[in-house]
Write a protein that holds these residues in place. Structure first.
Motif, PDB file in Angstrom:
ATOM      1  N   ARG A 218      34.347  72.044 -31.757  1.00  0.00           N
ATOM      2  CA  ARG A 218      33.468  71.352 -32.914  1.00  0.00           C
ATOM      3  C   ARG A 218      34.386  70.875 -33.893  1.00  0.00           C
ATOM      4  NH1 ARG A 218      28.299  74.261 -35.401  1.00  0.00           N
ATOM      5  NH2 ARG A 218      27.706  73.728 -33.164  1.00  0.00           N
ATOM      6  N   GLU A 219      34.268  69.382 -34.418  1.00  0.00           N
ATOM      7  CA  GLU A 219      35.190  69.045 -35.246  1.00  0.00           C
ATOM      8  C   GLU A 219      34.484  68.855 -36.861  1.00  0.00           C
ATOM      9  OE1 GLU A 219      36.085  64.803 -34.461  1.00  0.00           O
ATOM     10  OE2 GLU A 219      37.999  64.784 -36.006  1.00  0.00           O
ATOM     11  N   PHE A 220      35.362  69.341 -37.732  1.00  0.00           N
ATOM     12  CA  PHE A 220      34.924  69.167 -39.089  1.00  0.00           C
ATOM     13  C   PHE A 220      35.421  68.092 -39.651  1.00  0.00           C
ATOM     14  CE2 PHE A 220      33.898  70.440 -43.133  1.00  0.00           C
ATOM     15  CZ  PHE A 220      34.778  71.034 -44.078  1.00  0.00           C
ATOM     16  N   VAL A 221      34.287  67.093 -39.793  1.00  0.00           N
ATOM     17  CA  VAL A 221      34.263  65.775 -40.183  1.00  0.00           C
ATOM     18  C   VAL A 221      34.354  65.449 -41.656  1.00  0.00           C
ATOM     19  CG1 VAL A 221      33.074  63.552 -39.964  1.00  0.00           C
ATOM     20  CG2 VAL A 221      33.073  65.151 -38.053  1.00  0.00           C
ATOM     21  N   ALA A 222      33.491  65.847 -42.361  1.00  0.00           N
ATOM     22  CA  ALA A 222      33.512  65.640 -43.967  1.00  0.00           C
ATOM     23  C   ALA A 222      32.695  66.731 -44.654  1.00  0.00           C
ATOM     24  CB  ALA A 222      32.886  64.343 -44.218  1.00  0.00           C
ATOM     25  N   ALA A 223      33.088  66.959 -46.161  1.00  0.00           N
ATOM     26  CA  ALA A 223      32.495  67.941 -46.813  1.00  0.00           C
ATOM     27  C   ALA A 223      32.373  67.466 -48.069  1.00  0.00           C
ATOM     28  CB  ALA A 223      32.977  69.323 -46.667  1.00  0.00           C
ATOM     29  N   ILE A 224      31.601  67.811 -48.916  1.00  0.00           N
ATOM     30  CA  ILE A 224      31.320  67.594 -50.315  1.00  0.00           C
ATOM     31  C   ILE A 224      31.136  68.882 -51.245  1.00  0.00           C
ATOM     32  CG2 ILE A 224      28.975  67.108 -50.139  1.00  0.00           C
ATOM     33  CD1 ILE A 224      29.352  65.002 -52.517  1.00  0.00           C
ATOM     34  N   ARG A 225      32.025  69.217 -52.160  1.00  0.00           N
ATOM     35  CA  ARG A 225      31.841  70.478 -53.282  1.00  0.00           C
ATOM     36  C   ARG A 225      31.607  69.591 -54.533  1.00  0.00           C
ATOM     37  NH1 ARG A 225      36.038  75.116 -55.013  1.00  0.00           N
ATOM     38  NH2 ARG A 225      34.528  76.233 -55.939  1.00  0.00           N
ATOM     39  N   TRP A 226      30.336  69.573 -54.896  1.00  0.00           N
ATOM     40  CA  TRP A 226      29.912  68.810 -55.893  1.00  0.00           C
ATOM     41  C   TRP A 226      30.292  69.523 -57.314  1.00  0.00           C
ATOM     42  CZ3 TRP A 226      26.636  69.105 -52.024  1.00  0.00           C
ATOM     43  CH2 TRP A 226      25.614  70.047 -52.133  1.00  0.00           C
ATOM     44  N   SER A 227      30.295  70.768 -57.357  1.00  0.00           N
ATOM     45  CA  SER A 227      30.777  71.458 -58.366  1.00  0.00           C
ATOM     46  C   SER A 227      32.232  71.014 -59.111  1.00  0.00           C
ATOM     47  CB  SER A 227      30.595  73.028 -58.549  1.00  0.00           C
ATOM     48  OG  SER A 227      31.808  73.305 -57.529  1.00  0.00           O
ATOM     49  N   ILE A 228      32.950  70.680 -58.230  1.00  0.00           N
ATOM     50  CA  ILE A 228      34.398  70.093 -58.553  1.00  0.00           C
ATOM     51  C   ILE A 228      34.419  68.567 -58.407  1.00  0.00           C
ATOM     52  CG2 ILE A 228      35.337  72.361 -58.704  1.00  0.00           C
ATOM     53  CD1 ILE A 228      36.672  71.570 -55.950  1.00  0.00           C
ATOM     54  N   SER A 229      33.407  67.960 -57.802  1.00  0.00           N
ATOM     55  CA  SER A 229      33.677  66.448 -57.317  1.00  0.00           C
ATOM     56  C   SER A 229      34.680  66.360 -56.520  1.00  0.00           C
ATOM     57  CB  SER A 229      33.687  65.699 -58.584  1.00  0.00           C
ATOM     58  OG  SER A 229      32.806  65.869 -59.683  1.00  0.00           O
ATOM     59  N   ALA A 230      34.589  67.290 -55.456  1.00  0.00           N
ATOM     60  CA  ALA A 230      35.539  67.033 -54.339  1.00  0.00           C
ATOM     61  C   ALA A 230      35.284  66.887 -52.981  1.00  0.00           C
ATOM     62  CB  ALA A 230      36.420  68.475 -54.283  1.00  0.00           C
ATOM     63  N   PHE A 231      35.916  66.053 -52.355  1.00  0.00           N
ATOM     64  CA  PHE A 231      35.457  65.504 -50.903  1.00  0.00           C
ATOM     65  C   PHE A 231      36.660  65.685 -50.205  1.00  0.00           C
ATOM     66  CE2 PHE A 231      31.972  63.207 -52.904  1.00  0.00           C
ATOM     67  CZ  PHE A 231      32.443  62.883 -54.100  1.00  0.00           C
ATOM     68  N   TYR A 232      36.188  65.830 -48.732  1.00  0.00           N
ATOM     69  CA  TYR A 232      37.179  66.322 -47.614  1.00  0.00           C
ATOM     70  C   TYR A 232      36.705  65.253 -46.530  1.00  0.00           C
ATOM     71  CZ  TYR A 232      38.837  67.899 -43.228  1.00  0.00           C
ATOM     72  OH  TYR A 232      39.241  67.869 -42.001  1.00  0.00           O
ATOM     73  N   TYR A 233      37.888  64.794 -45.571  1.00  0.00           N
ATOM     74  CA  TYR A 233      37.603  63.986 -44.659  1.00  0.00           C
ATOM     75  C   TYR A 233      38.526  64.069 -43.772  1.00  0.00           C
ATOM     76  CZ  TYR A 233      34.604  61.175 -47.791  1.00  0.00           C
ATOM     77  OH  TYR A 233      33.558  60.424 -48.435  1.00  0.00           O
ATOM     78  N   ALA A 234      38.138  64.354 -42.320  1.00  0.00           N
ATOM     79  CA  ALA A 234      39.101  64.289 -41.248  1.00  0.00           C
ATOM     80  C   ALA A 234      39.773  63.206 -41.278  1.00  0.00           C
ATOM     81  CB  ALA A 234      38.448  64.477 -39.980  1.00  0.00           C
TER      82      ALA A 234
END
Length: 124
Positions: A45-61
């Motif tokens: 399984r690939e981790f594609v994207a994530a959002i943590r809105w408490s700190i307005s942070a984003f992740y993208y593969a």
């Protein structure tokens, strides 16, 4: 418990776009994060994207950076994955997931809650 329901998958030609939605319901947490994963049979399984809105942070593969955008609609408690410039290698089952402890948002194994998955197929 948190329930996650994905929608929006389908068949699209290479270069096209799709938007996936993930509706969350049930228990809420003060600082939780949500992400999108994808899996192809026989592969991890690939981790594609994530959002943590408490700190307005984003992740993208790296594989989707610049093409995919994760966002959240607060009022609807829904997370979206806008996918553009799709490639055949983006074909997979896409899963929405949530982690109750927002500080773990970049640790895929920490995600506690999962949706049922939605198929995305990109034809060449």
């Amino acid at each position: 418990q948190v329930q996650l329901v994905e929608s929006g998958g389908g068949l699209v030609q290479a270069g096209g776009s799709l938007r996936l939605s993930c509706a969350a319901s049930g228990r809420t947490f003060s600082d939780y994060a949500m992400g999108w994963f994808r899996q192809v049979p026989g592969k991890e399984r690939e981790f594609v994207a994530a959002i943590r809105w408490s700190i307005s942070a984003f992740y993208y593969a790296n594989s989707v950076k610049g093409r995919f955008t994760i966002s959240r609609a607060n009022a609807k408690n829904t997370v979206y994955l806008q996918m553009s410039s799709l490639k055949p290698e983006d074909t997979a089952v896409y899963y929405c997931a949530a982690v109750a402890d927002g500080s773990s948002w970049l640790q895929p194994r920490k995600y506690d809650y999962w949706g049922q998955g939605t198929q995305v197929t990109v034809s060449s």
